[in-house]
Design a protein around this motif. Structure first.
Motif, PDB file in Angstrom:
ATOM      1  N   SER A   1       0.858  -1.197   0.000  1.00  0.00           N
ATOM      2  CA  SER A   1       0.000   0.000   0.000  1.00  0.00           C
ATOM      3  C   SER A   1       0.886   1.237   0.000  1.00  0.00           C
ATOM      4  CB  SER A   1      -0.881   0.004   1.251  1.00  0.00           C
ATOM      5  OG  SER A   1      -0.082   0.266   2.393  1.00  0.00           O
ATOM      6  N   LYS A   2       0.323   2.372  -0.391  1.00  0.00           N
ATOM      7  CA  LYS A   2       1.151   3.583  -0.504  1.00  0.00           C
ATOM      8  C   LYS A   2       1.806   3.930   0.830  1.00  0.00           C
ATOM      9  CE  LYS A   2       1.435   8.309  -2.145  1.00  0.00           C
ATOM     10  NZ  LYS A   2       2.422   8.624  -1.096  1.00  0.00           N
ATOM     11  N   GLU A   3       1.042   3.859   1.913  1.00  0.00           N
ATOM     12  CA  GLU A   3       1.590   4.227   3.222  1.00  0.00           C
ATOM     13  C   GLU A   3       2.755   3.303   3.603  1.00  0.00           C
ATOM     14  OE1 GLU A   3       0.102   5.004   7.829  1.00  0.00           O
ATOM     15  OE2 GLU A   3      -1.108   3.740   6.510  1.00  0.00           O
ATOM     16  N   SER A   4       2.561   1.996   3.443  1.00  0.00           N
ATOM     17  CA  SER A   4       3.619   1.041   3.784  1.00  0.00           C
ATOM     18  C   SER A   4       4.809   1.198   2.853  1.00  0.00           C
ATOM     19  CB  SER A   4       3.096  -0.398   3.701  1.00  0.00           C
ATOM     20  OG  SER A   4       2.063  -0.608   4.629  1.00  0.00           O
ATOM     21  N   ALA A   5       4.532   1.353   1.561  1.00  0.00           N
ATOM     22  CA  ALA A   5       5.615   1.476   0.573  1.00  0.00           C
ATOM     23  C   ALA A   5       6.445   2.725   0.834  1.00  0.00           C
ATOM     24  CB  ALA A   5       5.049   1.489  -0.839  1.00  0.00           C
ATOM     25  N   ASP A   6       5.789   3.828   1.209  1.00  0.00           N
ATOM     26  CA  ASP A   6       6.520   5.070   1.494  1.00  0.00           C
ATOM     27  C   ASP A   6       7.480   4.860   2.665  1.00  0.00           C
ATOM     28  OD1 ASP A   6       5.216   6.335  -0.538  1.00  0.00           O
ATOM     29  OD2 ASP A   6       3.856   7.486   0.743  1.00  0.00           O
ATOM     30  N   PHE A   7       6.991   4.203   3.718  1.00  0.00           N
ATOM     31  CA  PHE A   7       7.840   3.935   4.883  1.00  0.00           C
ATOM     32  C   PHE A   7       8.997   3.011   4.495  1.00  0.00           C
ATOM     33  CE2 PHE A   7       8.833   0.974   8.397  1.00  0.00           C
ATOM     34  CZ  PHE A   7       9.456   1.865   9.249  1.00  0.00           C
ATOM     35  N   LEU A   8       8.697   1.932   3.781  1.00  0.00           N
ATOM     36  CA  LEU A   8       9.743   0.968   3.405  1.00  0.00           C
ATOM     37  C   LEU A   8      10.791   1.624   2.510  1.00  0.00           C
ATOM     38  CD1 LEU A   8       7.513  -2.186   2.868  1.00  0.00           C
ATOM     39  CD2 LEU A   8       9.312  -1.931   4.594  1.00  0.00           C
TER      40      LEU A   8
ATOM     41  N   ALA B   1       5.761   6.799  24.670  1.00  0.00           N
ATOM     42  CA  ALA B   1       5.436   7.529  23.441  1.00  0.00           C
ATOM     43  C   ALA B   1       5.387   6.598  22.242  1.00  0.00           C
ATOM     44  CB  ALA B   1       6.472   8.629  23.204  1.00  0.00           C
ATOM     45  N   LEU B   2       6.084   5.467  22.348  1.00  0.00           N
ATOM     46  CA  LEU B   2       6.124   4.522  21.223  1.00  0.00           C
ATOM     47  C   LEU B   2       5.277   3.288  21.510  1.00  0.00           C
ATOM     48  CD1 LEU B   2       9.908   4.628  20.258  1.00  0.00           C
ATOM     49  CD2 LEU B   2       7.994   5.577  18.994  1.00  0.00           C
ATOM     50  N   GLU B   3       4.276   3.457  22.389  1.00  0.00           N
ATOM     51  CA  GLU B   3       3.536   2.303  22.900  1.00  0.00           C
ATOM     52  C   GLU B   3       3.141   1.282  21.837  1.00  0.00           C
ATOM     53  OE1 GLU B   3       0.442   1.931  26.396  1.00  0.00           O
ATOM     54  OE2 GLU B   3       2.497   2.544  26.409  1.00  0.00           O
ATOM     55  N   ASP B   4       2.439   1.708  20.793  1.00  0.00           N
ATOM     56  CA  ASP B   4       1.969   0.742  19.798  1.00  0.00           C
ATOM     57  C   ASP B   4       2.723   0.932  18.492  1.00  0.00           C
ATOM     58  OD1 ASP B   4       0.979   3.165  19.081  1.00  0.00           O
ATOM     59  OD2 ASP B   4      -0.977   2.420  18.410  1.00  0.00           O
ATOM     60  N   ARG B   5       3.909   1.544  18.579  1.00  0.00           N
ATOM     61  CA  ARG B   5       4.672   1.838  17.373  1.00  0.00           C
ATOM     62  C   ARG B   5       5.980   1.076  17.381  1.00  0.00           C
ATOM     63  NH1 ARG B   5       2.035   6.167  15.337  1.00  0.00           N
ATOM     64  NH2 ARG B   5       3.588   6.867  13.855  1.00  0.00           N
ATOM     65  N   GLY B   6       6.467   0.771  16.185  1.00  0.00           N
ATOM     66  CA  GLY B   6       7.791   0.184  16.070  1.00  0.00           C
ATOM     67  C   GLY B   6       8.843   1.244  16.315  1.00  0.00           C
ATOM     68  N   THR B   7      10.093   0.813  16.535  1.00  0.00           N
ATOM     69  CA  THR B   7      11.162   1.785  16.787  1.00  0.00           C
ATOM     70  C   THR B   7      11.458   2.610  15.541  1.00  0.00           C
ATOM     71  OG1 THR B   7      12.676  -0.078  16.471  1.00  0.00           O
ATOM     72  CG2 THR B   7      12.292   0.659  18.717  1.00  0.00           C
TER      73      THR B   7
ATOM     74  N   ALA C   1       2.967   2.665  13.093  1.00  0.00           N
ATOM     75  CA  ALA C   1       1.928   1.972  13.869  1.00  0.00           C
ATOM     76  C   ALA C   1       2.058   0.509  13.478  1.00  0.00           C
ATOM     77  CB  ALA C   1       0.558   2.530  13.527  1.00  0.00           C
ATOM     78  N   VAL C   2       2.721  -0.247  14.323  1.00  0.00           N
ATOM     79  CA  VAL C   2       3.397  -1.469  13.878  1.00  0.00           C
ATOM     80  C   VAL C   2       2.448  -2.599  13.477  1.00  0.00           C
ATOM     81  CG1 VAL C   2       3.774  -2.407  16.210  1.00  0.00           C
ATOM     82  CG2 VAL C   2       5.371  -2.942  14.392  1.00  0.00           C
ATOM     83  N   VAL C   3       1.378  -2.832  14.229  1.00  0.00           N
ATOM     84  CA  VAL C   3       0.507  -3.973  13.915  1.00  0.00           C
ATOM     85  C   VAL C   3      -0.227  -3.735  12.593  1.00  0.00           C
ATOM     86  CG1 VAL C   3      -1.514  -5.289  14.660  1.00  0.00           C
ATOM     87  CG2 VAL C   3       0.305  -4.772  16.285  1.00  0.00           C
ATOM     88  N   ARG C   4      -0.740  -2.526  12.426  1.00  0.00           N
ATOM     89  CA  ARG C   4      -1.442  -2.218  11.175  1.00  0.00           C
ATOM     90  C   ARG C   4      -0.491  -2.364   9.978  1.00  0.00           C
ATOM     91  NH1 ARG C   4      -2.751   3.174  11.678  1.00  0.00           N
ATOM     92  NH2 ARG C   4      -1.351   3.881  10.044  1.00  0.00           N
TER      93      ARG C   4
END
Length: 407
Positions: free
Chosen positions: A286-293, A376-382, A386-389
């Motif tokens: 997806s665009k959001e995931s691809a942008d991050f990767l 601050a990074l509770e549900d986020r990867g380092t 937003a890591v699970v999504r």
């Protein structure tokens, strides 16, 4: 179309050596150096005592007394990589020594200037990366024996004891398990160019086995890494200063820039392995995931990034298989895709155990003198996602790469 196929046949074969990737160790730095020249002893003395200095809250005072050292005595690539490892380990400890409630938002010039110089020489960002924490941070106890946990040690550590040691070394073994898969990519790309259906089929089978071996290697996390310690003690030292509410402005690198700079923390998304597999198998995120990767590729050694781009620009495996009408190739391709999706499902379950399930437990009890879990990074990867999504999305998009024979 005749001339084009002639051109393909004369294209030079893809090799790992062109991209400084090892036939034996893949993206791992082969036999990393453990010592810098004596000029850099002040760095080495601090880096080798990080767990104690952080635990006793003495690290910042030690760094503030550190002399400004000239990088000109670093000779060769391996010394540069070790310097980056040393300086980024010290940096993470310095920033997070007192936890996310009291991060240091200014990195002193004696650390910032050499870190940025070495980073520029290597084409890497001035922050701890997967290529530091894992790829350049391992040593064998007995070089003649196999790469397994009992025969390995990290070169540098943060607080976290045996669990941090296990986290680093299991990840080293994951990278090692990927080596036959990386070699299979090269074999497959060259087989498409020839073309050689038999060689391509063999390469796809080797890739599937390697992906399954990666999943098995990853499973050792459960044996060696305590989820509570990972969440409460270790994870903060991988945290960056981009998309992190604990450091919204970023980090000021003294003597380098007048404005704070923002960089993502170390993350599995900085490993080149799955990027290369995705490009080869035609996985489209997806665009959001691809942008991050794609942003994470800026956190890889430039030669590894170039290898991923080379795989991306190679002739399409998908088109080749569909136009060949070869059902064996189609099946072998789909088995690779299914194995990759299974690996991602396994990783998702692991992240759920080590982050999401561990979070409420960590809140219930604070651990002693150490910085404590980053709220601050509770549900986020380092890396700041937003890591699970994110992991569900990349797993689901992987399955969309399954091929269906037309007609």
């Amino acid at each position: 179309m005749e001339p084009e196929s002639q051109n393909l046949k004369t294209a030079p074969p893809l090799t790992l050596g062109r991209f400084h990737i090892s036939e034996d160790y893949g993206f791992l730095l082969p036999n990393p150096l453990k010592k810098l020249p004596d000029h850099y002893r002040p760095w080495m003395e601090i880096a080798s005592r990080l767990p104690h200095l952080i635990g006793s809250h003495q690290l910042r005072a030690q760094v503030n007394e550190m002399p400004l050292l000239n990088c000109q005595f670093l000779t060769g690539y391996r010394e540069q990589r070790l310097a980056h490892l040393v300086l980024t380990f010290i940096t993470m400890g310095y920033v997070w020594q007192d936890g996310e409630a009291q991060p240091k938002e200014v990195l002193p010039r004696t650390l910032a200037l050499p870190l940025v110089e070495v980073s520029r020489n290597l084409g890497l960002p001035p922050i701890l990366l997967h290529s530091d924490l894992v790829l350049a941070n391992w040593a064998t106890r007995n070089p003649g024996r196999p790469l397994e946990i009992r025969n390995l040690d990290p070169i540098f550590l943060f607080p976290g004891g045996e669990s941090l040691r296990g986290f680093i070394l299991v990840t080293v073994l994951v990278e090692k398990a990927a080596v036959p898969g990386i070699k299979a990519l090269v074999q497959a790309v060259n087989a498409v160019l020839l073309p050689s259906p038999d060689s391509l089929l063999q390469a796809l089978q080797r890739l599937r086995i390697s992906i399954q071996d990666i999943t098995r290697a990853l499973g050792q996390m459960h044996d060696y890494v305590d989820p509570d310690i990972f969440y409460s003690v270790i994870r903060i030292f991988f945290s960056g200063w981009k998309d992190n509410p604990a450091m919204p402005a970023g980090l000021l690198y003294e003597g380098v820039s007048k404005e704070p700079l923002n960089y993502s923390g170390a993350s599995a998304a900085q490993s080149s392995v799955l990027h290369a597999f995705d490009e080869f198998l035609g996985v489209r995120h997806s665009k959001e995931s691809a942008d991050f990767l794609h942003r994470m590729r800026d956190y890889m050694p430039p030669s590894h990034r170039a290898f991923i781009e080379e795989i991306h620009s190679a002739p399409s495996l998908r088109d080749h298989i569909l136009s060949s009408g070869n059902s064996e190739l189609l099946t072998a391709h789909n088995q690779c895709v299914e194995a990759l999706a299974a690996l991602r499902s396994y990783h998702l379950a692991m992240v759920t155990k080590y982050l999401i399930t561990a979070a409420p437990k960590a809140k219930g009890r604070r651990t002693s003198h150490l910085p404590g879990p980053p709220q601050a990074l509770e549900d986020r990867g380092t890396g700041g996602t937003a890591v699970v999504r994110f992991l569900k999305s990349v797993r689901d998009k992987t399955l969309e790469a399954i091929l269906h024979q037309s007609g």
